[in-house]
Design a protein around this motif. Structure first.
Motif, PDB file in Angstrom:
ATOM      1  N   GLY A  20       0.742  -1.190   0.160  1.00 37.88           N
ATOM      2  CA  GLY A  20      -0.020  -0.038   0.161  1.00 37.88           C
ATOM      3  C   GLY A  20       1.105   1.390   0.105  1.00 37.88           C
ATOM      4  N   SER A  21       2.376   1.075   0.087  1.00 34.46           N
ATOM      5  CA  SER A  21       3.217   2.449   0.345  1.00 34.46           C
ATOM      6  C   SER A  21       4.437   2.057  -0.361  1.00 34.46           C
ATOM      7  CB  SER A  21       3.181   2.774   1.589  1.00 34.46           C
ATOM      8  OG  SER A  21       4.105   3.725   1.724  1.00 34.46           O
ATOM      9  N   ASP A  22       5.000   3.103  -1.311  1.00 32.50           N
ATOM     10  CA  ASP A  22       6.161   2.905  -1.662  1.00 32.50           C
ATOM     11  C   ASP A  22       7.264   3.468  -0.756  1.00 32.50           C
ATOM     12  OD1 ASP A  22       5.149   1.812  -4.098  1.00 32.50           O
ATOM     13  OD2 ASP A  22       4.791   3.652  -4.848  1.00 32.50           O
ATOM     14  N   ASP A  23       6.784   3.916   0.313  1.00 38.06           N
ATOM     15  CA  ASP A  23       7.706   4.628   1.244  1.00 38.06           C
ATOM     16  C   ASP A  23       8.517   3.672   2.198  1.00 38.06           C
ATOM     17  OD1 ASP A  23       9.356   6.234   2.934  1.00 38.06           O
ATOM     18  OD2 ASP A  23       7.635   7.635   3.364  1.00 38.06           O
ATOM     19  N   THR A  24       9.822   3.394   1.720  1.00 37.07           N
ATOM     20  CA  THR A  24      10.514   2.396   2.495  1.00 37.07           C
ATOM     21  C   THR A  24      10.687   2.826   3.907  1.00 37.07           C
ATOM     22  OG1 THR A  24      12.122   2.225   0.466  1.00 37.07           O
ATOM     23  CG2 THR A  24      13.063   1.512   2.643  1.00 37.07           C
ATOM     24  N   GLY A  25      10.628   3.944   4.428  1.00 42.15           N
ATOM     25  CA  GLY A  25      10.697   4.323   5.748  1.00 42.15           C
ATOM     26  C   GLY A  25       9.604   3.930   6.480  1.00 42.15           C
ATOM     27  N   VAL A  26       8.369   4.003   5.803  1.00 39.69           N
ATOM     28  CA  VAL A  26       7.113   3.648   6.416  1.00 39.69           C
ATOM     29  C   VAL A  26       7.213   2.086   6.749  1.00 39.69           C
ATOM     30  CG1 VAL A  26       4.716   3.378   6.036  1.00 39.69           C
ATOM     31  CG2 VAL A  26       5.757   5.404   5.311  1.00 39.69           C
ATOM     32  N   VAL A  27       7.731   1.326   5.706  1.00 35.73           N
ATOM     33  CA  VAL A  27       7.707  -0.151   5.749  1.00 35.73           C
ATOM     34  C   VAL A  27       8.702  -0.505   6.865  1.00 35.73           C
ATOM     35  CG1 VAL A  27       8.398  -2.100   4.488  1.00 35.73           C
ATOM     36  CG2 VAL A  27       7.287  -0.445   3.355  1.00 35.73           C
ATOM     37  N   ILE A  28       9.741   0.185   7.059  1.00 33.11           N
ATOM     38  CA  ILE A  28      10.680  -0.232   8.168  1.00 33.11           C
ATOM     39  C   ILE A  28      10.040  -0.031   9.413  1.00 33.11           C
ATOM     40  CG2 ILE A  28      12.950   0.516   9.202  1.00 33.11           C
ATOM     41  CD1 ILE A  28      13.984   1.033   6.309  1.00 33.11           C
ATOM     42  N   LEU A  29       9.382   1.146   9.495  1.00 37.97           N
ATOM     43  CA  LEU A  29       8.800   1.346  10.851  1.00 37.97           C
ATOM     44  C   LEU A  29       7.684   0.695  11.161  1.00 37.97           C
ATOM     45  CD1 LEU A  29       8.232   3.600  13.077  1.00 37.97           C
ATOM     46  CD2 LEU A  29       6.829   4.892  11.560  1.00 37.97           C
ATOM     47  N   ALA A  30       7.024   0.239  10.095  1.00 40.09           N
ATOM     48  CA  ALA A  30       5.974  -0.940  10.605  1.00 40.09           C
ATOM     49  C   ALA A  30       6.637  -2.323  10.902  1.00 40.09           C
ATOM     50  CB  ALA A  30       5.095  -0.972   9.125  1.00 40.09           C
ATOM     51  N   GLY A  31       7.571  -2.506  10.212  1.00 37.25           N
ATOM     52  CA  GLY A  31       8.277  -3.952  10.508  1.00 37.25           C
ATOM     53  C   GLY A  31       8.748  -3.662  12.167  1.00 37.25           C
ATOM     54  N   ILE A  32       9.484  -2.609  12.653  1.00 37.33           N
ATOM     55  CA  ILE A  32      10.091  -2.405  13.724  1.00 37.33           C
ATOM     56  C   ILE A  32       8.825  -2.433  14.710  1.00 37.33           C
ATOM     57  CG2 ILE A  32      11.272  -0.938  15.067  1.00 37.33           C
ATOM     58  CD1 ILE A  32      13.027  -0.004  13.011  1.00 37.33           C
ATOM     59  N   ALA A  33       7.660  -1.516  14.620  1.00 36.37           N
ATOM     60  CA  ALA A  33       6.608  -1.578  15.543  1.00 36.37           C
ATOM     61  C   ALA A  33       5.925  -3.021  15.854  1.00 36.37           C
ATOM     62  CB  ALA A  33       5.654  -0.581  15.036  1.00 36.37           C
ATOM     63  N   GLY A  34       6.153  -3.737  14.476  1.00 32.65           N
ATOM     64  CA  GLY A  34       5.307  -5.197  14.714  1.00 32.65           C
ATOM     65  C   GLY A  34       6.193  -6.147  15.255  1.00 32.65           C
ATOM     66  N   LEU A  35       7.468  -5.966  15.238  1.00 39.29           N
ATOM     67  CA  LEU A  35       8.483  -6.701  15.890  1.00 39.29           C
ATOM     68  C   LEU A  35       8.350  -6.474  17.533  1.00 39.29           C
ATOM     69  CD1 LEU A  35      12.075  -7.420  15.106  1.00 39.29           C
ATOM     70  CD2 LEU A  35      11.338  -6.830  17.729  1.00 39.29           C
ATOM     71  N   ALA A  36       8.431  -5.177  17.924  1.00 37.09           N
ATOM     72  CA  ALA A  36       8.239  -4.814  19.163  1.00 37.09           C
ATOM     73  C   ALA A  36       7.095  -5.092  20.168  1.00 37.09           C
ATOM     74  CB  ALA A  36       8.370  -3.245  19.594  1.00 37.09           C
ATOM     75  N   ALA A  37       5.951  -4.793  19.161  1.00 40.18           N
ATOM     76  CA  ALA A  37       4.535  -5.112  19.501  1.00 40.18           C
ATOM     77  C   ALA A  37       4.205  -6.480  19.934  1.00 40.18           C
ATOM     78  CB  ALA A  37       3.432  -4.551  18.948  1.00 40.18           C
ATOM     79  N   GLY A  38       4.684  -7.311  18.959  1.00 36.44           N
ATOM     80  CA  GLY A  38       4.121  -8.599  18.999  1.00 36.44           C
ATOM     81  C   GLY A  38       5.088  -9.513  19.955  1.00 36.44           C
ATOM     82  N   ALA A  39       6.381  -9.199  19.992  1.00 39.76           N
ATOM     83  CA  ALA A  39       7.323  -9.763  21.026  1.00 39.76           C
ATOM     84  C   ALA A  39       6.836  -9.645  22.423  1.00 39.76           C
ATOM     85  CB  ALA A  39       8.820  -9.355  20.918  1.00 39.76           C
ATOM     86  N   PHE A  40       6.555  -8.166  22.776  1.00 43.87           N
ATOM     87  CA  PHE A  40       6.087  -7.792  24.392  1.00 43.87           C
ATOM     88  C   PHE A  40       4.532  -8.431  24.534  1.00 43.87           C
ATOM     89  CE2 PHE A  40       9.106  -4.173  24.010  1.00 43.87           C
ATOM     90  CZ  PHE A  40       9.672  -4.577  25.033  1.00 43.87           C
ATOM     91  N   SER A  41       3.752  -8.532  23.350  1.00 47.36           N
ATOM     92  CA  SER A  41       2.347  -9.096  23.581  1.00 47.36           C
ATOM     93  C   SER A  41       2.531 -10.593  23.676  1.00 47.36           C
ATOM     94  CB  SER A  41       1.518  -8.834  22.448  1.00 47.36           C
ATOM     95  OG  SER A  41       0.490  -9.647  22.437  1.00 47.36           O
TER      96      SER A  41
END
Length: 239
Positions: free
Chosen positions: A48-69
Motif C-alpha cells: 500500500g505504500s512505496d515509502d521504504t521508511g514507512v515499511v521499516i517503521l511498520a516492521g519495527i513496530a510489529g516486532l516490538a509489539a508482537g514480542a511484548f504481547s
C-alpha cells in the motif's frame, strides 16, 4: 545378586526429551508467529505504500509489539495454569492428610484398573502411601497429569516467547535494515526462514522434514499474499 544383598538395577537403554519444560511450545510458536505476522505486515504495508521508511517503521513496530504481547500472554497463561495446578495439588495434599485410608484404596483401584492383581495393587498402594511426599506425587501424576516439583515456569515461557518472536520477526525486516528496499528480498529471506523453521520443528516431532517445512512455507506465504493484496487494495483506494 551379590552377597551384600544389593539389588541389580534395570539397565536404561533410552532417554526421553523434556516435554514439560515450558520452553518448546512458546519458542516454536514465537518464531513461527514472528515470521508469519511480520512478513505479512511488511508485505501489506509495502503493498500500500512505496515509502521504504514507512515499511521499516511498520516492521519495527510489529516486532516490538508482537514480542511484548507474546511474552505477556505466555506469562499470564502459564502462570494461571501453574496456579490452577498448585491449587489442585493442595486439594490432593489435604485429602491425603484427612482421609489417608480412602486415598490408599483409591490408589489401589487405579492399579487394579491398569491390570494389577487386587492383592498386589493393595500391597503397592500401602507401600506408596507410607511416604506422604511420594504418595502426593503418585496421586497428582495419576489424577492431574502433573508432578508438583516439575511444573512449567511462566518466566521461561515468557522469555522464550519474547526472544523467539523477536528473532522470527527480524528476519523479514532484515533486508530493509541492510539497505535492500525490495519486497522480493524480504520475501525470499522469509520463505527460506519459514521452510527452515518448519524443518527444525520436525526434529522434535514425528513429521518428516519436508512436510513440516512445506507446511510452514505454505501458511506463511498465503498469509503474506493475502495481506499484500489487502494493502495494495487499501493503498489504491486511499490514493
Amino acid at each position: 545378586m551379590s552377597g551384600d544383598g544389593s539389588r541389580k538395577r534395570a539397565e536404561i537403554h533410552h532417554e526421553h526429551r523434556d516435554v514439560n519444560g515450558g520452553w518448546l511450545r512458546p519458542s516454536v510458536f514465537g518464531v513461527m508467529d514472528g515470521l508469519v505476522s511480520n512478513f505479512a505486515l511488511i508485505a501489506g504495508v509495502a503493498g500500500g505504500s512505496d515509502d521504504t521508511g514507512v515499511v521499516i517503521l511498520a516492521g519495527i513496530a510489529g516486532l516490538a509489539a508482537g514480542a511484548f504481547s507474546m511474552a505477556g500472554g505466555e506469562y499470564v497463561s502459564v502462570a494461571s495454569q501453574r496456579e490452577l495446578a498448585l491449587a489442585e495439588i493442595d486439594v490432593e495434599r489435604r485429602e491425603l492428610q484427612r482421609h489417608p485410608e480412602a486415598e490408599e484404596e483409591e490408589l489401589a483401584q487405579m492399579y487394579e484398573a491398569q491390570g494389577v492383581d487386587p492383592e498386589l495393587a493393595a500391597q503397592v498402594a500401602r507401600q506408596v502411601s507410607r511416604d506422604p511426599g511420594r504418595a502426593l506425587v503418585v496421586h497428582t501424576r495419576a489424577e492431574l497429569g502433573v508432578v508438583p516439583d516439575d511444573l512449567p515456569s511462566p518466566w521461561v515461557a515468557a522469555v522464550s516467547s519474547f526472544l523467539s518472536f523477536a528473532v522470527g520477526a527480524l528476519l523479514p525486516l532484515l533486508p530493509y535494515l541492510l539497505g535492500v528496499t525490495s519486497l522480493v528480498a524480504s520475501a525470499v529471506v522469509s520463505c527460506l526462514a519459514l521452510f527452515g523453521a518448519g524443518v527444525l520443528v520436525s526434529r522434535v516431532t514425528a513429521r518428516s522434514w519436508w512436510y513440516s517445512g512445506l507446511r510452514q512455507f505454505a501458511v506463511g506465504s498465503v498469509a503474506a499474499v493475502l495481506t499484500f493484496g489487502l494493502g495494495n487494495l487499501l493503498g489504491g483506494m486511499a490514493l
